[in-house]
Design a protein around this motif. Structure first.
Motif, PDB file in Angstrom:
ATOM      1  N   LEU A  24       0.854  -1.192   0.000  1.00 57.90           N
ATOM      2  CA  LEU A  24       0.000   0.000   0.000  1.00 57.90           C
ATOM      3  C   LEU A  24       0.884   1.234   0.000  1.00 57.90           C
ATOM      4  CD1 LEU A  24      -1.735  -2.141   2.017  1.00 57.90           C
ATOM      5  CD2 LEU A  24      -3.163  -0.129   2.111  1.00 57.90           C
ATOM      6  N   ALA A  25       0.639   2.149  -0.928  1.00 53.81           N
ATOM      7  CA  ALA A  25       1.453   3.365  -0.971  1.00 53.81           C
ATOM      8  C   ALA A  25       0.755   4.429  -1.793  1.00 53.81           C
ATOM      9  CB  ALA A  25       2.810   3.054  -1.592  1.00 53.81           C
ATOM     10  N   TRP A  26       1.176   5.645  -1.607  1.00 50.14           N
ATOM     11  CA  TRP A  26       0.719   6.705  -2.495  1.00 50.14           C
ATOM     12  C   TRP A  26       1.366   6.472  -3.854  1.00 50.14           C
ATOM     13  CZ3 TRP A  26       3.542  11.558  -3.900  1.00 50.14           C
ATOM     14  CH2 TRP A  26       2.759  12.360  -4.736  1.00 50.14           C
ATOM     15  N   LYS A  48       3.477 -11.561  -8.440  1.00 52.26           N
ATOM     16  CA  LYS A  48       2.415 -12.209  -7.660  1.00 52.26           C
ATOM     17  C   LYS A  48       2.009 -11.305  -6.506  1.00 52.26           C
ATOM     18  CE  LYS A  48       2.864 -16.989  -8.810  1.00 52.26           C
ATOM     19  NZ  LYS A  48       4.176 -17.084  -9.457  1.00 52.26           N
ATOM     20  N   TRP A  49       2.540 -10.101  -6.487  1.00 49.93           N
ATOM     21  CA  TRP A  49       2.146  -9.204  -5.407  1.00 49.93           C
ATOM     22  C   TRP A  49       1.357  -8.044  -5.993  1.00 49.93           C
ATOM     23  CZ3 TRP A  49       4.428  -4.282  -5.572  1.00 49.93           C
ATOM     24  CH2 TRP A  49       5.558  -4.169  -6.391  1.00 49.93           C
ATOM     25  N   LEU A  50       0.639  -7.416  -5.108  1.00 54.04           N
ATOM     26  CA  LEU A  50      -0.312  -6.415  -5.548  1.00 54.04           C
ATOM     27  C   LEU A  50       0.081  -5.035  -5.037  1.00 54.04           C
ATOM     28  CD1 LEU A  50      -3.116  -6.650  -6.975  1.00 54.04           C
ATOM     29  CD2 LEU A  50      -4.104  -6.463  -4.699  1.00 54.04           C
ATOM     30  N   PHE A  51      -0.054  -4.045  -5.910  1.00 55.84           N
ATOM     31  CA  PHE A  51       0.122  -2.674  -5.460  1.00 55.84           C
ATOM     32  C   PHE A  51      -1.253  -2.069  -5.219  1.00 55.84           C
ATOM     33  CE2 PHE A  51       0.250   1.878  -6.349  1.00 55.84           C
ATOM     34  CZ  PHE A  51       1.153   2.263  -5.380  1.00 55.84           C
ATOM     35  N   GLN A  52      -1.476  -1.603  -4.013  1.00 50.46           N
ATOM     36  CA  GLN A  52      -2.763  -0.981  -3.670  1.00 50.46           C
ATOM     37  C   GLN A  52      -2.514   0.512  -3.465  1.00 50.46           C
ATOM     38  OE1 GLN A  52      -6.219  -2.388  -2.868  1.00 50.46           O
ATOM     39  NE2 GLN A  52      -6.325  -0.196  -3.303  1.00 50.46           N
ATOM     40  N   GLU A  53      -3.103   1.281  -4.345  1.00 51.39           N
ATOM     41  CA  GLU A  53      -2.833   2.722  -4.351  1.00 51.39           C
ATOM     42  C   GLU A  53      -3.629   3.463  -3.273  1.00 51.39           C
ATOM     43  OE1 GLU A  53      -4.620   4.581  -7.696  1.00 51.39           O
ATOM     44  OE2 GLU A  53      -3.232   6.260  -7.698  1.00 51.39           O
ATOM     45  N   ILE A  54      -2.958   4.366  -2.589  1.00 50.42           N
ATOM     46  CA  ILE A  54      -3.652   5.249  -1.647  1.00 50.42           C
ATOM     47  C   ILE A  54      -3.711   6.635  -2.289  1.00 50.42           C
ATOM     48  CG2 ILE A  54      -3.458   6.399   0.603  1.00 50.42           C
ATOM     49  CD1 ILE A  54      -2.471   3.777   1.729  1.00 50.42           C
ATOM     50  N   ARG A  95      -0.767  14.251  10.294  1.00 54.64           N
ATOM     51  CA  ARG A  95      -1.637  13.397  11.110  1.00 54.64           C
ATOM     52  C   ARG A  95      -2.775  12.844  10.259  1.00 54.64           C
ATOM     53  NH1 ARG A  95      -3.603  16.789  16.092  1.00 54.64           N
ATOM     54  NH2 ARG A  95      -3.239  15.071  17.506  1.00 54.64           N
ATOM     55  N   ARG A  96      -3.402  13.768   9.470  1.00 53.49           N
ATOM     56  CA  ARG A  96      -4.559  13.344   8.669  1.00 53.49           C
ATOM     57  C   ARG A  96      -4.169  12.237   7.689  1.00 53.49           C
ATOM     58  NH1 ARG A  96      -6.748  18.268   6.159  1.00 53.49           N
ATOM     59  NH2 ARG A  96      -6.198  17.654   4.053  1.00 53.49           N
ATOM     60  N   VAL A  97      -3.020  12.411   7.033  1.00 53.84           N
ATOM     61  CA  VAL A  97      -2.604  11.412   6.032  1.00 53.84           C
ATOM     62  C   VAL A  97      -2.246  10.091   6.718  1.00 53.84           C
ATOM     63  CG1 VAL A  97      -0.888  10.854   4.273  1.00 53.84           C
ATOM     64  CG2 VAL A  97      -1.927  13.119   4.319  1.00 53.84           C
ATOM     65  N   ASN A  98      -1.622  10.156   7.884  1.00 55.53           N
ATOM     66  CA  ASN A  98      -1.337   8.910   8.612  1.00 55.53           C
ATOM     67  C   ASN A  98      -2.645   8.199   8.972  1.00 55.53           C
ATOM     68  OD1 ASN A  98       1.714   8.235   9.933  1.00 55.53           O
ATOM     69  ND2 ASN A  98       1.493  10.181   8.868  1.00 55.53           N
ATOM     70  N   ARG A  99      -3.690   8.976   9.292  1.00 59.81           N
ATOM     71  CA  ARG A  99      -4.991   8.359   9.579  1.00 59.81           C
ATOM     72  C   ARG A  99      -5.571   7.710   8.329  1.00 59.81           C
ATOM     73  NH1 ARG A  99      -6.498  12.922  12.570  1.00 59.81           N
ATOM     74  NH2 ARG A  99      -5.909  12.600  14.738  1.00 59.81           N
ATOM     75  N   LYS A 100      -5.374   8.399   7.204  1.00 59.72           N
ATOM     76  CA  LYS A 100      -5.859   7.851   5.939  1.00 59.72           C
ATOM     77  C   LYS A 100      -5.185   6.508   5.646  1.00 59.72           C
ATOM     78  CE  LYS A 100      -7.287  10.377   1.926  1.00 59.72           C
ATOM     79  NZ  LYS A 100      -7.048  11.425   0.961  1.00 59.72           N
ATOM     80  N   PHE A 101      -3.886   6.448   5.893  1.00 59.21           N
ATOM     81  CA  PHE A 101      -3.173   5.179   5.712  1.00 59.21           C
ATOM     82  C   PHE A 101      -3.729   4.122   6.668  1.00 59.21           C
ATOM     83  CE2 PHE A 101       0.441   5.065   2.789  1.00 59.21           C
ATOM     84  CZ  PHE A 101       0.535   6.380   2.377  1.00 59.21           C
ATOM     85  N   ALA A 102      -4.029   4.536   7.902  1.00 58.52           N
ATOM     86  CA  ALA A 102      -4.562   3.569   8.875  1.00 58.52           C
ATOM     87  C   ALA A 102      -5.888   3.006   8.359  1.00 58.52           C
ATOM     88  CB  ALA A 102      -4.746   4.229  10.239  1.00 58.52           C
ATOM     89  N   ASP A 103      -6.767   3.881   7.833  1.00 52.57           N
ATOM     90  CA  ASP A 103      -8.053   3.402   7.297  1.00 52.57           C
ATOM     91  C   ASP A 103      -7.816   2.406   6.174  1.00 52.57           C
ATOM     92  OD1 ASP A 103      -9.314   5.048   9.043  1.00 52.57           O
ATOM     93  OD2 ASP A 103      -9.758   6.634   7.578  1.00 52.57           O
TER      94      ASP A 103
END
Ligand code: GDG
Length: 466
Positions: A24-26, A48-54, A95-103
């Protein structure tokens, strides 16, 4: 999608490939306020791995990535306090972006999944995850230096920042020195109990283990690329195009921590004191564009170009140009061809978490000689004892070590290079991952549900486009 050029990306990709995790990454794209997750994709057909975009908004990228990460924490952790920008609004966005990553992590992971977080962009994420999912299997690797407590304390939000990290089961750093800095910071700034000898912090929510686990490289891949006939041909072409007797190389993201102007001043000093090298020596500096939206990086580029112009204007003899400067990334094969072509790599950062270029050069030149000049302020210096050491703040010392390397006899060169290669092979990417797993899992009860290959949550800023 094109992954960006950085040590973090180089280090992580082989491990993610091996464990088939989800990254998971921007992804370098902008989204709207409500967007958390963007696309899911595999980077290559065979992966075989997946990139999940934030997804991040433009304002979030400005305040969080360019602001808090690149203009505050990066300089602070590298001891460039005067370059650090402290801004309450930026902190709120961080802080907000770290929360977004947590979600995003919570949406993507299931019970027992291992969540492996990367770097200083996500210091608050471990705690945010644990608040919503107590007991979550979270570990973090810190790729850059960790500052001593007196510098850490300058961060106006130091306590919250440290508590954020203490949501982890295990935190990995490159060196024992950074581990000590972290433990002392936690003690002095948070007033928590920390066992310095065993690397343990008794945090408010969990006991956190801390350890030195320097990143390794996939040296087999570098050796294999270096053995390809077209790469060998390219290396020979580079040498014949450049001419002269000696090729010296520097490879860095264009960053003020890497000591590029200081290295150029050492070359200038060398050419002035030893004019017989003017037609013999070429210094090739590959500078990969980086963080071009940050003012400090734009002025560094101007400074470097001015010094290169001055040296070449003054020291070009019979059309032999002493400094070749490339402000662009090379592809992997071109990069390895440059390593192969170079009699010497000069890796002289003013401060560096580890430095992978030093290890890559040693892997490529393992059987062929070559010399590594290395700054004691790179974390890699602890492991790479076959290098010649040069203090980058002292151009005379650097110039003298470059000359010592050029004039060194072949037996000594080979002896040093095989010591370097041994260390790079023994402590490679696989060794690193094994040690992370060992540290992470030791001392905790595994439920049987957990498996180190079930998921990876990570905050790895990516360049390029999706
Ligand atoms: C951070 C920490 C730590 C360079 N030019 C090209 C290119 N590169 C690749 C190299 C190497 C990587 O970029 C640079 O890694 P470093 O370790 O030197 O530096 P940072 O980017 O600052 O990395 C650092 C690292 O994270 C890992 O933890 O060592 O201390 O600052 O892999 O090969 N790659 C390509 N073309 C280039 O022109 N393809």
């Amino acid at each position: 999608m094109i992954p960006s050029v950085s040590g973090l990306v180089s280090a992580i990709q082989p491990v993610i490939r091996q464990i088939h995790g989800t990254w998971l990454a921007w992804g370098g794209r902008y989204g709207s306020e409500e967007d958390t997750l963007g696309r899911s994709l595999t980077l290559r057909k065979t992966d075989k791995w997946l990139f999940q975009e934030i997804m991040l908004t433009e304002a979030e990228v400005a305040g969080y990535y360019e602001g808090m990460a690149n203009s505050c924490l990066w300089p602070l952790c590298h001891n460039f306090v005067e370059k650090s920008v402290f801004d309450e609004d930026m902190w709120q966005i961080y802080r907000r972006v770290n929360r977004k990553f947590a979600d995003a992590v919570l949406k993507t992971t299931g019970p027992g999944d291992m969540i492996w977080i990367h770097d200083f962009h996500l210091a608050l994420l471990p705690r945010y995850i644990c608040r919503k999912k107590p007991g979550a299997r979270v570990s973090l690797f810190w790729h850059i230096p960790f500052p001593p407590p007196e510098i850490c304390a300058i961060l106006p939000w130091a306590k919250e920042f440290l508590y954020g990290l203490l949501g982890c089961e295990f935190i990995g750093f490159h060196t024992e020195g950074y581990v000590l800095n972290f433990l002392q910071s936690v003690r002095e700034i948070c007033g928590l109990e920390a066992d310095i000898t065993n690397g343990v912090v008794y945090g408010p929510e969990r006991t956190v283990r801390v350890g030195a686990v320097p990143i390794g490289i996939d040296w087999r891949e570098f050796e294999e690329i270096a053995s390809r006939p077209r790469v060998v041909r390219k290396a020979a072409e580079i040498r014949s195009d450049i001419g002269g007797e000696y090729v010296i190389i520097g490879v860095d993201r264009l960053d003020y921590t890497k000591g590029i102007p200081e290295r150029l001043l050492a070359i200038e000093y060398l050419l002035e004191r030893r004019p017989e090298y003017k037609e013999k020596l070429t210094f090739v500096q590959i500078a990969v564009p980086s963080r071009t939206d940050v003012a400090a990086y734009r002025s560094l580029r101007r400074q470097i170009e001015e010094i290169v112009g001055r040296i070449n204007g003054k020291h070009t003899e019979n059309f032999h140009v002493p400094v070749r400067y490339l402000f662009k990334p090379l592809n992997r094969e071109e990069l390895v061809a440059h390593y192969l072509a170079a009699d010497m790599a000069v890796v002289t950062p003013l401060k560096d978490g580890l430095n992978l270029v030093a290890k890559e050069y040693a892997a490529v030149r393992s059987d062929t000689g070559g010399v590594l000049v290395l700054s004691p302020f790179a974390g890699a210096a602890v492991q790479l004892s076959g290098a010649l050491t040069a203090n980058p703040y002292n151009p005379q010392e650097t110039a003298n070590q470059i000359i010592a390397g050029l004039e060194m006899d072949e037996t000594e060169k080979k002896r040093r290079m095989s010591a370097l290669a041994r260390s790079v092979r023994e402590q490679d990417a696989n060794w690193w991952w094994q040690r992370i797993q060992h540290n992470w899992l030791s001392g905790t009860e595994t439920t049987g549900e957990s498996s180190p290959d079930s998921a990876i949550g990570g905050g790895l800023p990516q360049g390029g486009t999706l």
